[in-house]
Design a protein around this motif. Structure first.
Motif, PDB file in Angstrom:
ATOM      1  N   UNK A   1      57.266  33.787  14.191  1.00  0.00           N
ATOM      2  CA  UNK A   1      56.325  34.791  14.689  1.00  0.00           C
ATOM      3  C   UNK A   1      55.116  34.905  13.775  1.00  0.00           C
TER       4      UNK A   1
ATOM      5  N   UNK B   1      50.803  32.239  24.230  1.00  0.00           N
ATOM      6  CA  UNK B   1      52.200  32.504  23.877  1.00  0.00           C
ATOM      7  C   UNK B   1      52.320  33.890  23.289  1.00  0.00           C
ATOM      8  N   UNK B   2      53.190  34.737  23.869  1.00  0.00           N
ATOM      9  CA  UNK B   2      53.357  36.050  23.257  1.00  0.00           C
ATOM     10  C   UNK B   2      54.183  35.919  21.976  1.00  0.00           C
ATOM     11  N   UNK B   3      53.924  36.803  21.068  1.00  0.00           N
ATOM     12  CA  UNK B   3      54.700  36.782  19.823  1.00  0.00           C
ATOM     13  C   UNK B   3      56.031  37.456  20.109  1.00  0.00           C
ATOM     14  N   UNK B   4      57.124  36.872  19.676  1.00  0.00           N
ATOM     15  CA  UNK B   4      58.423  37.506  19.935  1.00  0.00           C
ATOM     16  C   UNK B   4      59.129  36.896  21.136  1.00  0.00           C
ATOM     17  N   UNK B   5      60.387  37.284  21.325  1.00  0.00           N
ATOM     18  CA  UNK B   5      61.175  36.774  22.444  1.00  0.00           C
ATOM     19  C   UNK B   5      61.823  35.441  22.141  1.00  0.00           C
ATOM     20  N   UNK B   6      61.545  34.940  20.942  1.00  0.00           N
ATOM     21  CA  UNK B   6      62.049  33.601  20.618  1.00  0.00           C
ATOM     22  C   UNK B   6      63.471  33.609  20.117  1.00  0.00           C
TER      23      UNK B   6
ATOM     24  N   UNK C   1      52.920  31.882  14.202  1.00  0.00           N
ATOM     25  CA  UNK C   1      52.162  31.954  15.455  1.00  0.00           C
ATOM     26  C   UNK C   1      50.965  32.884  15.284  1.00  0.00           C
TER      27      UNK C   1
ATOM     28  N   UNK D   1      49.074  28.381  21.966  1.00  0.00           N
ATOM     29  CA  UNK D   1      49.138  29.480  20.991  1.00  0.00           C
ATOM     30  C   UNK D   1      48.472  30.730  21.547  1.00  0.00           C
TER      31      UNK D   1
END
Lengths: 136, 97
Positions: free
Chosen positions: B57, A101-106, B60, A98
């Motif tokens: 998001x 892990x960057x937020x986004x790109x998913x 997370x 966590x």
């Protein structure tokens, strides 16, 4: 095959998802299949609405070809925005913790993982993304 | 989407009902911004039907925050949403009961 053309604005997301759900219902797509396709469609549409046209207004056309006998749906997303090939985007590292892990790109990663096929072409100034899912 | 919050001391339970998607994720994000003093955050997904990457998001962001101040768990996840957690690797980041 049915088609809808809407302004590429996130406020039109539910209109698009209702349209897709109706077509999938008619083809007796499974609940799991409907959810996967809806998630992929949301990602693709929100990306188009957010990035394809920068500050201009633009249209997104979505074609749904859902067949009960083949238990398969083919969806095509067309926009006339900037050239953008989603398949060239690098996958996020899903093993990261966590903290790392960057937020986004998913979003695009989910599309690629949940659909059976994803393809892109650029034709006459349009981005054309096709996703295919079989639910049998 | 409906958000039901129950606070018990420094434990906060958030039950979500409906869809956590691009249009509803900002609602949850607002709640995540206000977690001061919470040491245990429990999400109840019993009534949650759908989650998209916008929702992931926010989860997370919540997990990152709670890693610093306590713990976070998610309960009652339906099979369809569990599958999304698996495909995205979120199953390893989130604590699912």
């Amino acid at each position: 095959m049915k088609e809808i053309s809407i302004e590429a604005d996130v406020r039109n997301l539910s209109t698009l998802l209702s349209f897709i759900a109706d077509e999938l219902d008619n083809a007796e797509c499974t609940k799991k299949g409907q959810m996967r396709i809806a998630i992929a469609a949301e990602e693709l549409f929100v990306n188009i609405a957010s990035y394809a046209y920068k500050d201009r207004k633009g249209t997104c056309t979505v074609r749904v070809d859902a067949c009960k006998e083949e238990a398969k749906a083919i969806l095509t997303f067309i926009d006339e925005g900037e050239a953008y090939n989603l398949l060239e985007k690098q996958n996020p590292d899903v093993t990261l913790s966590a903290e790392d892990r960057p937020i986004g790109g998913l979003g695009i990663y989910i599309v690629k993982k949940s659909m059976d096929e994803v393809s892109y072409k650029r034709e006459e100034g349009r981005n054309i993304v096709t996703i295919v899912y079989s639910w049998e | 989407m409906t958000i039901n919050k129950t606070q018990n001391g420094n434990e906060l339970r958030i039950a979500l009902a409906g869809r956590l998607d691009t249009t509803t994720a900002p609602q949850l994000d607002e709640e995540i911004q206000a977690l001061e003093g919470v040491e245990k955050l429990i999400f109840d997904f019993q009534e949650l039907l759908y989650i998209s990457s916008a929702g992931l998001r926010v989860l997370l962001a919540a997990q990152k925050k709670m890693n610093k101040q306590g713990s976070m768990v998610i309960q009652n996840v339906c099979d369809d949403i569990m599958e999304i957690f698996e495909v995205t690797g979120f199953i390893d980041i989130l604590t699912i009961e």
